[in-house]
Design an enzyme around this catalytic site. Structure first.
Site, PDB file in Angstrom:
ATOM      1  N   TYR A   1      10.869 -18.146   5.072  1.00 60.35           N
ATOM      2  CA  TYR A   1       9.847 -18.738   4.494  1.00 60.35           C
ATOM      3  C   TYR A   1       8.897 -18.217   3.535  1.00 60.35           C
ATOM      4  CZ  TYR A   1       6.322 -17.053   8.216  1.00 60.35           C
ATOM      5  OH  TYR A   1       5.493 -16.183   8.858  1.00 60.35           O
ATOM      6  N   GLU A   2       8.205 -18.896   2.651  1.00 59.16           N
ATOM      7  CA  GLU A   2       7.832 -18.608   1.439  1.00 59.16           C
ATOM      8  C   GLU A   2       8.811 -18.273   0.439  1.00 59.16           C
ATOM      9  OE1 GLU A   2       4.838 -19.711   1.440  1.00 59.16           O
ATOM     10  OE2 GLU A   2       4.371 -19.410   3.488  1.00 59.16           O
ATOM     11  N   GLY A   3       9.933 -19.004   0.442  1.00 58.23           N
ATOM     12  CA  GLY A   3      11.124 -18.575  -0.218  1.00 58.23           C
ATOM     13  C   GLY A   3      11.844 -17.717   0.434  1.00 58.23           C
TER      14      GLY A   3
ATOM     15  N   GLN B   1      13.984 -15.206  -3.484  1.00 54.91           N
ATOM     16  CA  GLN B   1      13.203 -14.042  -3.940  1.00 54.91           C
ATOM     17  C   GLN B   1      13.992 -12.931  -4.749  1.00 54.91           C
ATOM     18  OE1 GLN B   1       9.869 -13.835  -3.227  1.00 54.91           O
ATOM     19  NE2 GLN B   1      10.304 -15.935  -2.065  1.00 54.91           N
TER      20      GLN B   1
END
Length: 597
Positions: A441-443, A448
């Site tokens: 999560y969060e990319g 990233q």
């Protein structure tokens, strides 16, 4: 049941001996009074809260999970969570690094990061309830209206209300340009309808209100990511003075059944004409949301750092106690029927892998925290600009490299326990399950890696990478004449030199075929991560050698050198393979239709 001891000695080493943060704080008027004693006192008390209040709830919370009342749409977290959260508020912890104008304590983000490492190690799932509130605070502080700041910020700062980020939809994860949630103007506010999924801490009864930051489209919005706006949508509507009113049209329709973080309510949220107010400019929602997302990415790296540390601590204790077989080089524990497994080389490899990833990650986390503090509070504009640029470069590394390392470390530590590591009561399998989400999560970590190589490096022809490289070069030049530092400086200097050629080669290929960047990005991210870790370990070794030369007999410094030597001997060399696989290009991946038929 696992235990946790806050790593205060290592935190103090990194903060005060490696980076001497108090001296940097003196240059920032907002933090000029923050000295080493203050920092140590705050972290000592924070460690007590983490280890004594929320850590004992970790296994029980994982077992119990969250309960959704489908009639009321209310979610009840596990037993003890609400009471622990109340202690968190009473201790003033939500306000630690927030602006005093809104009730904050005004301490540096660096210190808040160290505190959150301890919270994540103690109980990641619990920590995710207040964790996103700080990102919501940052987004509203940067882009909110005066009314939003007046009403929402004091409540988020005090912890009386929590915040979430509502991005993902069933058909739309990373590609936010596909989102369908709609926002219809209605007087001074908007009526928002749609569905969001995977919303961490999206519903719970630990606070009086939850402030959801929701991405949605206005009626005349252009297609794609350029047509996204950001809205503050409270669980309960509030009037112009911030008084809570009727239930808003946003409710939990279900909870995800997950591999890990069972005690955090990962909610499916339905918005049915939920009233919200616009944050920032119309169709500029991603700009505002990225304030929260970048904070969250640093926070996710911190989550895996915490899990790496707690997994290491428990594996080390087990390895010293568990007896199995005899050492290959002869009996070590003559008074026992077998030797403790810590005598076996491969057990030490597993333990030292986790220790090196924890200590390298902690140094990087503190370094990134200092860049964040300088970006926002240093009086020199150039320092602010340079710090922001380098932090932007390092953010995807913090998120992706630390979470990759964290998952590997927790698996290695589980392996130390043998069959017992697979059994719930020891707690190791939970660390593995909880660590797995941090890579997603969060990319995802591939996203990233693409961000790092495509945007942060190639996007400005390597200018920011060169800026960071100059800092490393200054350190190499200063320490290159120190024979005792050679074992740490030489590999760092070698990779720093190789990085320029490696980046240029990948960039040239990407110019000819953009898929080459996609093929190389993940390997590139890990190489860049090792460059940063090598720099961190060389700096830590420098301090340790200096202390030993001064006659300091604290075994901590010998331990630091031994960990650094292990890192450079056993972990760092994978950079050679990573550069080789990155250079092998995209053809072996995409020319595979028959293999994937």
């Amino acid at each position: 049941m696992p235990s946790y001891n806050p790593p205060l000695r290592d935190m103090q080493f990194v903060l005060h001996e490696v980076f001497n943060v108090a001296e940097d704080f003196k240059q920032m008027p907002a933090y000029a009074e923050v000295d080493a004693d203050t920092i140590n006192a705050v972290l000592e008390e924070g460690g007590k809260f983490a280890s004594q209040v929320i850590q004992p709830l970790n296994i029980s919370g994982d077992t119990e999970g969250c309960t959704l009342d489908k009639a009321t749409h209310e979610v009840t977290p596990p037993k003890g969570y609400k009471e622990a959260y109340q202690q968190y508020i009473e201790g003033g912890w939500p306000a630690l690094s927030c602006d005093p104008e809104y009730g904050g304590q005004g301490l540096p983000a660096t210190i808040n990061g160290c505190f959150y490492e301890m919270l994540n190690a103690a109980n990641q799932a619990w920590t995710m309830y207040p964790g996103l509130s700080h990102g919501a605070y940052e987004a509203l502080l940067a882009h909110g209206t005066d009314w939003q700041k007046k009403v929402y910020l004091p409540k988020l700062v005090s912890g009386e209300w929590t915040g979430t980020m509502c991005l993902t939809e069933p058909h739309c994860g990373t590609d936010l340009g596909l989102l369908r949630t709609k926002a219809e103007p209605d007087g001074d506010s908007y009526l928002i309808s749609g569905e969001k999924i995977f919303i961490s801490a999206g519903e719970h009864n630990m606070v009086d209100n939850i402030v959801h930051l929701v991405l949605a489209r206005l009626p005349d919005a252009p297609a794609g990511s350029k047509g996204i706006s950001l809205f503050a949508v409270p669980k309960f509507n509030v009037d112009e003075n911030g008084t809570i009113g009727e239930r808003n049209g946003i409710y939990c329709a279900g909870l995800e059944h997950k591999m890990g973080i069972h005690s955090n309510a990962t909610a499916q949220l339905v918005l049915d004409k939920a009233r919200g107010t616009l944050i920032g400019q119309p169709n500029k929602g991603l700009q505002a949301m990225f304030v929260m997302m970048n904070a969250a990415r640093l926070g996710v790296g911190n989550q895996s750092l915490g899990l790496t540390e707690v997994a290491f601590q428990n594996a080390l204790a087990y390895a010293k106690d568990r007896i199995q077989m005899r050492s290959l080089s002869g009996v070590k524990a003559k008074d026992k029927p077998a030797d403790p497994i810590i005598v076996h080389p491969d057990v030490r490899r597993m333990l030292l892998t986790a220790k090196a990833y924890a200590e390298g990650g902690r140094a990087l986390s503190v370094y990134a925290g200092m860049l964040l503090d300088k970006e926002h509070h240093h009086p020199d504009e150039k320092v602010r600009k340079d710090s922001g640029e380098i932090l932007a470069l390092l953010t995807p590394i913090v998120k992706a490299f630390l979470t990759e390392n964290g998952f590997k470390a927790t698996v290695e530590c589980q392996q130390v326990f043998g069959g017992h590591g697979y059994i719930k009561e020891w707690g190791m399998e939970q660390f593995v399950r909880d660590a797995r989400i941090n890579m997603i999560y969060e990319g995802t970590n591939t996203v990233q890696a693409l961000d790092l190589l495509g945007r942060k490096v190639l996007g400005n022809q390597g200018a920011t990478l060169k800026k960071f490289g100059k800092e490393i070069a200054v350190f190499i030049e200063a320490e290159g004449v120190n024979e005792k530092m050679a074992e740490f400086i030489n590999p760092l200097a070698m990779l720093a030199d190789q990085m320029t050629k490696f980046t240029t080669e990948i960039g040239f290929r990407g110019f000819q075929n953009a898929d080459e960047v996609g093929a190389a990005a993940f390997d590139y991210m890990k190489v860049a991560g090792h460059l940063v870790f090598a720099y961190m370990f060389a700096r830590m070794a420098q301090v340790a050698l200096q202390k030993i030369a001064e006659g300091n007999t604290d075994p901590f410094y010998q331990g630091k050198l031994q960990t650094a030597r292990f890192y450079f001997a056993k972990l760092f060399p994978e950079t050679l393979t990573l550069m080789k696989t990155a250079r092998n290009g995209v053809k072996v991946l995409l020319d595979t239709d028959a293999a994937l038929a």
